[in-house]
Design a protein around this motif. Structure first.
Motif, PDB file in Angstrom:
ATOM      1  N   MET A   3       6.357   9.869   1.368  1.00 51.09           N
ATOM      2  CA  MET A   3       7.438   9.104   0.633  1.00 51.09           C
ATOM      3  C   MET A   3       6.898   7.982  -0.252  1.00 51.09           C
ATOM      4  N   THR A   4       7.590   7.559  -1.037  1.00 50.83           N
ATOM      5  CA  THR A   4       7.154   6.417  -2.152  1.00 50.83           C
ATOM      6  C   THR A   4       7.399   5.193  -1.803  1.00 50.83           C
ATOM      7  N   VAL A   5       6.635   4.129  -1.594  1.00 54.27           N
ATOM      8  CA  VAL A   5       6.920   2.779  -1.266  1.00 54.27           C
ATOM      9  C   VAL A   5       6.937   1.863  -2.114  1.00 54.27           C
ATOM     10  N   ASP A   6       7.684   1.153  -2.346  1.00 56.60           N
ATOM     11  CA  ASP A   6       7.906   0.075  -3.440  1.00 56.60           C
ATOM     12  C   ASP A   6       6.808  -0.482  -3.939  1.00 56.60           C
ATOM     13  N   PRO A   7       6.302  -0.499  -5.190  1.00 53.89           N
ATOM     14  CA  PRO A   7       5.015  -0.960  -5.416  1.00 53.89           C
ATOM     15  C   PRO A   7       5.058  -2.601  -5.165  1.00 53.89           C
ATOM     16  N   ILE A   8       6.073  -3.289  -5.350  1.00 55.56           N
ATOM     17  CA  ILE A   8       5.955  -4.846  -4.968  1.00 55.56           C
ATOM     18  C   ILE A   8       5.729  -4.913  -3.530  1.00 55.56           C
ATOM     19  N   THR A   9       6.107  -3.710  -2.666  1.00 52.24           N
ATOM     20  CA  THR A   9       5.969  -4.188  -1.038  1.00 52.24           C
ATOM     21  C   THR A   9       4.314  -3.738  -0.993  1.00 52.24           C
ATOM     22  N   VAL A  10       3.656  -2.914  -1.817  1.00 51.38           N
ATOM     23  CA  VAL A  10       2.534  -2.542  -1.613  1.00 51.38           C
ATOM     24  C   VAL A  10       1.626  -3.670  -2.296  1.00 51.38           C
ATOM     25  N   THR A  11       1.908  -4.328  -3.356  1.00 51.17           N
ATOM     26  CA  THR A  11       1.263  -5.346  -3.803  1.00 51.17           C
ATOM     27  C   THR A  11       1.261  -6.569  -2.862  1.00 51.17           C
ATOM     28  N   GLU A  12       2.138  -6.825  -2.211  1.00 57.45           N
ATOM     29  CA  GLU A  12       2.386  -8.061  -1.520  1.00 57.45           C
ATOM     30  C   GLU A  12       1.633  -7.778   0.062  1.00 57.45           C
ATOM     31  N   ALA A  13       1.698  -6.356   0.282  1.00 59.47           N
ATOM     32  CA  ALA A  13       0.826  -6.245   1.412  1.00 59.47           C
ATOM     33  C   ALA A  13      -0.535  -6.396   1.368  1.00 59.47           C
ATOM     34  N   PHE A  14      -1.187  -6.077   0.025  1.00 60.44           N
ATOM     35  CA  PHE A  14      -2.743  -6.321  -0.159  1.00 60.44           C
ATOM     36  C   PHE A  14      -2.890  -7.768  -0.363  1.00 60.44           C
ATOM     37  N   ARG A  15      -1.665  -8.428  -0.740  1.00 53.98           N
ATOM     38  CA  ARG A  15      -1.980  -9.990  -1.038  1.00 53.98           C
ATOM     39  C   ARG A  15      -2.171 -10.612   0.293  1.00 53.98           C
ATOM     40  N   ARG A  16      -1.333 -10.140   1.399  1.00 59.46           N
ATOM     41  CA  ARG A  16      -1.384 -10.704   2.602  1.00 59.46           C
ATOM     42  C   ARG A  16      -2.627 -10.291   3.280  1.00 59.46           C
ATOM     43  N   ALA A  17      -3.290  -9.039   3.072  1.00 59.36           N
ATOM     44  CA  ALA A  17      -4.524  -8.618   3.766  1.00 59.36           C
ATOM     45  C   ALA A  17      -5.672  -9.563   3.252  1.00 59.36           C
ATOM     46  N   ASP A  18      -5.675  -9.672   1.900  1.00 67.28           N
ATOM     47  CA  ASP A  18      -6.619 -10.665   1.257  1.00 67.28           C
ATOM     48  C   ASP A  18      -6.660 -12.099   1.783  1.00 67.28           C
ATOM     49  N   ALA A  19      -5.361 -12.530   1.888  1.00 68.77           N
ATOM     50  CA  ALA A  19      -5.285 -14.044   2.526  1.00 68.77           C
ATOM     51  C   ALA A  19      -5.748 -14.168   3.735  1.00 68.77           C
ATOM     52  N   ALA A  20      -5.549 -13.006   4.668  1.00 64.68           N
ATOM     53  CA  ALA A  20      -5.942 -13.073   6.057  1.00 64.68           C
ATOM     54  C   ALA A  20      -7.607 -12.646   6.055  1.00 64.68           C
ATOM     55  N   ALA A  21      -8.101 -12.051   5.196  1.00 63.76           N
ATOM     56  CA  ALA A  21      -9.462 -11.772   5.165  1.00 63.76           C
ATOM     57  C   ALA A  21     -10.011 -13.123   4.843  1.00 63.76           C
ATOM     58  N   SER A  22      -9.481 -13.826   3.820  1.00 60.93           N
ATOM     59  CA  SER A  22     -10.157 -15.133   3.206  1.00 60.93           C
ATOM     60  C   SER A  22     -10.202 -16.234   4.345  1.00 60.93           C
ATOM     61  N   ALA A  23      -9.227 -16.160   4.863  1.00 57.20           N
ATOM     62  CA  ALA A  23      -8.912 -17.439   6.209  1.00 57.20           C
ATOM     63  C   ALA A  23      -9.854 -17.187   7.047  1.00 57.20           C
ATOM     64  N   ALA A  24     -10.366 -15.784   7.514  1.00 56.95           N
ATOM     65  CA  ALA A  24     -11.174 -15.345   8.425  1.00 56.95           C
ATOM     66  C   ALA A  24     -12.605 -15.399   7.876  1.00 56.95           C
ATOM     67  N   GLY A  25     -12.880 -15.609   6.799  1.00 58.26           N
ATOM     68  CA  GLY A  25     -14.182 -15.787   6.040  1.00 58.26           C
ATOM     69  C   GLY A  25     -14.880 -14.332   6.293  1.00 58.26           C
ATOM     70  N   VAL A  26     -14.058 -13.295   5.539  1.00 55.17           N
ATOM     71  CA  VAL A  26     -14.500 -12.130   5.779  1.00 55.17           C
ATOM     72  C   VAL A  26     -14.127 -11.377   4.447  1.00 55.17           C
ATOM     73  N   THR A  27     -14.607 -10.212   4.253  1.00 56.37           N
ATOM     74  CA  THR A  27     -14.304  -9.067   3.071  1.00 56.37           C
ATOM     75  C   THR A  27     -14.187  -7.935   3.847  1.00 56.37           C
ATOM     76  N   VAL A  28     -12.876  -7.370   3.568  1.00 57.20           N
ATOM     77  CA  VAL A  28     -12.444  -6.389   4.258  1.00 57.20           C
ATOM     78  C   VAL A  28     -12.204  -5.052   3.135  1.00 57.20           C
ATOM     79  N   ARG A  29     -12.912  -3.744   3.341  1.00 60.61           N
ATOM     80  CA  ARG A  29     -12.742  -2.926   2.431  1.00 60.61           C
ATOM     81  C   ARG A  29     -12.967  -1.477   3.258  1.00 60.61           C
ATOM     82  N   SER A  30     -12.635  -0.489   2.634  1.00 61.27           N
ATOM     83  CA  SER A  30     -13.061   0.946   3.181  1.00 61.27           C
ATOM     84  C   SER A  30     -14.521   0.973   3.137  1.00 61.27           C
ATOM     85  N   ALA A  31     -15.130   1.581   4.413  1.00 60.09           N
ATOM     86  CA  ALA A  31     -16.617   1.735   4.517  1.00 60.09           C
ATOM     87  C   ALA A  31     -17.152   2.600   3.470  1.00 60.09           C
ATOM     88  N   ASP A  32     -18.345   2.574   3.088  1.00 59.84           N
ATOM     89  CA  ASP A  32     -18.950   3.564   2.345  1.00 59.84           C
ATOM     90  C   ASP A  32     -19.918   4.191   3.195  1.00 59.84           C
TER      91      ASP A  32
END
Length: 263
Positions: A1-30
């Motif tokens: 299914m297609t998810v509203d792009p605004i919802t996706v953008t907000e989800a990544f914003r929350r994830a970035d904020a949580a990572a910043s608060a924890a003092g880490v960078t989260v990403r897909s593993a290489d």
């Protein structure tokens, strides 16, 4: 299914904020991260109790969520999830590990929010995972902080694990469903006050079960047996476990959004 792009953008914003608060960078593993991810899994569960290198590389190559949290350039957390389709398409979040000195500092939360954002970006709106219902901090984290819902009780789900966490204890598990774009999850991630659940039955979680299991295995076994009877009977009767303000379990017929069941 297609998810509203605004919802996706907000989800990544929350994830970035949580990572910043924890003092880490989260990403897909290489591929170069795989050794560090395996090391985290081995440290947490013991050598040989997670995927081997080739399996993890294959899961990563196939596009599953193999995530790494980096602190000061070093892996301090990791998570593994893969797609499932029983009962509908979902991501099964199978393993998550954080180094001991960074636990309870938001690293696990940041990993989960990045998993959520990655799923929504790909049109996957549901995640599931299992956890030991007697580990109090996990119950609070999963049901209150994330807003997941208990959907099944799985007695001795994995059999005897003999790993660094469970040892010889029975591997009873709750399966939870995280409906990623639901109002319940939105409220939880926004830090809203949890509902005042109408309880039919309760189970106190006023002990550290991991310490009890190490110090008094017989008492831990009694609590395990008591909880198994309660959860089996409760879910069979249509009750759902929730966590109240005291971090105890309440078995309720309230709707998942906290509204009482109509008479």
């Amino acid at each position: 299914m297609t998810v509203d792009p605004i919802t996706v953008t907000e989800a990544f914003r929350r994830a970035d904020a949580a990572a910043s608060a924890a003092g880490v960078t989260v990403r897909s593993a290489d591929p170069s991260d795989i050794t560090g991810v395996l090391g985290l899994f081995d440290r947490t569960w013991g050598v040989g109790h997670g995927p081997d290198r080739s399996m993890l590389l294959a899961l990563d190559y196939a596009g599953n969520t193999v995530l790494v949290a980096l602190g000061d350039g070093r892996p301090v957390g990791a998570a593994l999830g893969f797609l499932g389709w029983s009962g509908g398409l979902h991501l099964h979040s199978h393993m998550a590990a954080v180094v001991p000195w960074r636990r309870s500092h938001g690293v696990g939360y940041a990993l989960k929010l990045f998993q959520r954002a990655a799923c929504l970006e790909r049109g996957v709106t549901e995640m599931r995972w299992t956890f030991d219902p007697l580990i109090r901090r996990n119950a609070h984290f999963n049901l209150v902080k994330l807003g997941a819902e208990v959907t099944k009780f799985l007695p001795d789900f994995y059999g005897r694990l003999d790993d660094a966490i469970t040892g010889t204890d029975q591997s009873d598990r709750f399966e939870v469903t995280w409906r990623l774009d639901s109002p319940r999850v939105g409220n939880a991630l926004a830090g809203a006050t949890p509902p005042a659940w109408t309880g039919v039955e309760r189970l106190r979680l006023d002990v550290d079960f991991e310490q009890l299991r190490a110090a008094d295995p017989e008492a831990a076994a009694r609590l395990r047996a008591e909880s198994r009877r309660l959860f089996t009977d409760g879910l069979t009767s249509g009750l759902r476990p929730e966590v109240n303000v005291d971090n105890d379990y309440v078995l309720t017929t309230d709707a998942a959004d906290g509204s009482p069941k109509p008479a």
